[in-house]
Design a protein around this motif. Structure first.
Motif, short mmCIF file in Angstrom:
data_model
loop_
_atom_site.label_atom_id
_atom_site.label_comp_id
_atom_site.label_asym_id
_atom_site.label_seq_id
_atom_site.Cartn_x
_atom_site.Cartn_y
_atom_site.Cartn_z
N GLU A 194 0.83 -1.20 0.00
CA GLU A 194 0.00 0.00 0.00
C GLU A 194 0.87 1.26 0.00
O GLU A 194 0.58 2.23 -0.72
CB GLU A 194 -0.92 0.01 1.22
CG GLU A 194 -1.82 1.22 1.30
CD GLU A 194 -2.76 1.18 2.49
OE1 GLU A 194 -3.72 1.97 2.51
OE2 GLU A 194 -2.54 0.35 3.39
N ASN A 195 1.92 1.25 0.78
CA ASN A 195 2.80 2.42 0.88
C ASN A 195 3.59 2.66 -0.40
O ASN A 195 4.10 3.76 -0.63
CB ASN A 195 3.75 2.28 2.06
CG ASN A 195 3.05 2.44 3.39
OD1 ASN A 195 2.05 3.15 3.49
ND2 ASN A 195 3.54 1.76 4.42
N LEU A 196 3.68 1.63 -1.26
CA LEU A 196 4.35 1.78 -2.56
C LEU A 196 3.41 2.29 -3.64
O LEU A 196 3.78 3.17 -4.43
CB LEU A 196 4.94 0.44 -3.01
CG LEU A 196 6.22 -0.06 -2.37
CD1 LEU A 196 6.55 -1.45 -2.90
CD2 LEU A 196 7.38 0.89 -2.63
N ILE A 197 2.19 1.75 -3.69
CA ILE A 197 1.35 1.97 -4.87
C ILE A 197 0.09 2.78 -4.61
O ILE A 197 -0.63 3.11 -5.56
CB ILE A 197 0.95 0.64 -5.54
CG1 ILE A 197 0.00 -0.16 -4.63
CG2 ILE A 197 2.19 -0.17 -5.90
CD1 ILE A 197 -0.59 -1.40 -5.30
N SER A 198 -0.20 3.12 -3.37
CA SER A 198 -1.42 3.87 -3.09
C SER A 198 -1.36 5.25 -3.73
O SER A 198 -0.40 5.99 -3.55
CB SER A 198 -1.60 4.03 -1.57
OG SER A 198 -2.59 4.97 -1.30
N ASP A 199 -2.43 5.62 -4.48
CA ASP A 199 -2.44 6.96 -5.08
C ASP A 199 -3.13 7.96 -4.16
O ASP A 199 -3.32 9.11 -4.52
CB ASP A 199 -3.08 6.95 -6.47
CG ASP A 199 -4.49 6.37 -6.48
OD1 ASP A 199 -5.17 6.46 -5.45
OD2 ASP A 199 -4.92 5.86 -7.52
N TRP A 200 -3.54 7.53 -2.97
CA TRP A 200 -4.09 8.47 -2.00
C TRP A 200 -3.13 8.73 -0.84
O TRP A 200 -3.43 9.49 0.07
CB TRP A 200 -5.45 8.02 -1.47
CG TRP A 200 -5.45 6.71 -0.76
CD1 TRP A 200 -5.21 6.47 0.57
CD2 TRP A 200 -5.72 5.43 -1.34
NE1 TRP A 200 -5.29 5.13 0.85
CE2 TRP A 200 -5.62 4.47 -0.30
CE3 TRP A 200 -6.05 4.99 -2.63
CZ2 TRP A 200 -5.82 3.10 -0.51
CZ3 TRP A 200 -6.24 3.64 -2.83
CH2 TRP A 200 -6.13 2.71 -1.78
N LYS A 201 -1.96 8.09 -0.86
CA LYS A 201 -0.89 8.40 0.10
C LYS A 201 0.11 9.28 -0.62
O LYS A 201 0.74 8.85 -1.59
CB LYS A 201 -0.23 7.11 0.61
CG LYS A 201 -1.08 6.31 1.58
CD LYS A 201 -0.34 5.08 2.05
CE LYS A 201 -1.12 4.33 3.12
NZ LYS A 201 -1.10 4.99 4.41
N SER A 202 0.27 10.49 -0.17
CA SER A 202 1.04 11.49 -0.92
C SER A 202 2.51 11.15 -1.07
O SER A 202 3.17 11.65 -1.99
CB SER A 202 0.91 12.87 -0.26
OG SER A 202 1.42 12.83 1.07
N ASP A 203 3.04 10.28 -0.20
CA ASP A 203 4.47 9.96 -0.27
C ASP A 203 4.75 8.62 -0.94
O ASP A 203 5.90 8.16 -0.96
CB ASP A 203 5.09 9.99 1.13
CG ASP A 203 4.40 9.01 2.09
OD1 ASP A 203 3.32 8.50 1.75
OD2 ASP A 203 4.95 8.76 3.18
#
Length: 333
Positions: free
Chosen positions: A60-69
């Motif tokens: 999720e932390n790699l590919i999420s487009d709703w996590k700005s970083d």
């Protein structure tokens, strides 16, 4: 294009003398995950459920487009500006998504994340959007404008405002990764279910295969069919929960990224095969393609079986579909 929970795990036994089944539900990647593992002890099962959750969070932390970083957000933030270097894992997932976009001629499109959200399925819509607004909503959608550089492992979006996203593949990819990881760790049986994207392996503690029920899209209190699974993935996409009606016609929440109009013709697509990521892509694409084109498309993937339900309540399945020796109805009420 996100799937809902249209699959039900039907447990026939919780544990045996030597194995224990443990289950945990959590929210990750913007949806619900049900993680079920079979292990030699409660403690071992719980420890490995923790590992599954950690792996899903990592993805999720790699590919999420709703996590700005996240790496994908950085790609989107730099659309029309510069290419962005990403991990090989992210690059290869993006590459597979573009290949799916190509083979479906845009019925699936990795750049659908740029689509203007003009359709509302929360009861607030009172009239159809105009043809002009619908056309404008997909102006920045176009997988052809996603540029990959294998040598530098970079992704570049040609135009400002473009976005890519993995709402229709990411969860299936995560469940496949977790299944592989658990097998490597010696956990020989389990299910990772991401809101309808389900990877299974091994058997229940009583030695029977996992039994999964497919929800009847006309009456969600009933099961359309059940299927026994071992080392397989199953995905159901459906559009019968979120929809609006104008002039007697139903418009549902799965949008055709080429046209901006809701997909029509099918209300449910279930796909079974080796990979949840691929099954997810196939089910979502088929919802957009419709019955005839969808069946032609699915025939190109002989390792995957399918069941389709049309908006006329007709049930269609691939020739190799086996459902516990149960005959599927030709039509549902």
């Amino acid at each position: 294009m996100k799937n809902l929970l249209f699959l039900v795990i039907l447990f026939s036994a919780l544990q045996s003398n030597s194995q224990v089944l443990r289950k945990r539900t959590t929210l990750l990647m913007g949806g619900r995950f049900d993680i079920t593992l079979v292990a030699e002890s409660k403690e071992l099962a719980e420890q490995n459920i923790d590992s599954v959750i950690a792996e899903i969070s990592r993805i999720e932390n790699l590919i999420s487009d709703w996590k700005s970083d996240s790496q994908i957000s950085k790609v989107n933030q730099n659309a029309g500006i510069v290419p962005v270097k990403v991990d090989k894992e992210v690059f290869e997932l993006t590459k597979r998504a573009i290949e799916l976009s190509k083979v479906t001629d845009g019925a699936f499109d990795i750049s659908f994340a740029a689509m203007d959200k003009i359709w509302k399925f929360d009861g607030s819509m009172t009239q159809m959007p105009s043809a002009e607004i619908i056309k404008k909503s997909v102006a920045l959608v176009g997988f052809q404008n996603v540029v990959l550089n294998q040598d530098s492992s970079t992704i570049f979006l040609k135009y400002k405002g473009m976005k890519i996203g993995f709402g229709a593949l990411g969860e299936g990819y995560a469940t496949d990764r977790c299944r592989k990881m658990m097998l490597t760790k010696g956990i020989k049986s389990g299910i990772v279910n991401a809101s309808g994207d389900m990877s299974t392996w091994g058997k229940q503690p009583n030695g029977k295969k996992w039994l999964v029920g497919i929800t009847n899209p006309i009456n969600e209190d009933k099961i359309l069919a059940t299927i026994s699974l071992e080392n397989a993935a199953i995905v159901t996409s459906g559009n019968y929960r979120k929809f609006v009606e104008f002039n007697g016609k139903r418009y549902a929440h799965i949008i055709n990224p080429k046209t901006g109009y809701p997909a029509s013709g099918l209300i449910s697509v279930t796909v079974v095969g080796p990979s949840a990521e691929i099954a997810n892509g196939l089910s979502t694409s088929t919802m957009v393609l419709g019955k005839d084109e969808g069946m032609k498309f699915l025939e190109k993937y002989p390792n995957y079986s399918y069941v389709l339900v049309t908006d006329g309540n007709e049930v269609i399945h691939s020739d190799d579909w086996l459902v516990n020796k149960m005959k599927l109805p030709s039509k549902i009420d």
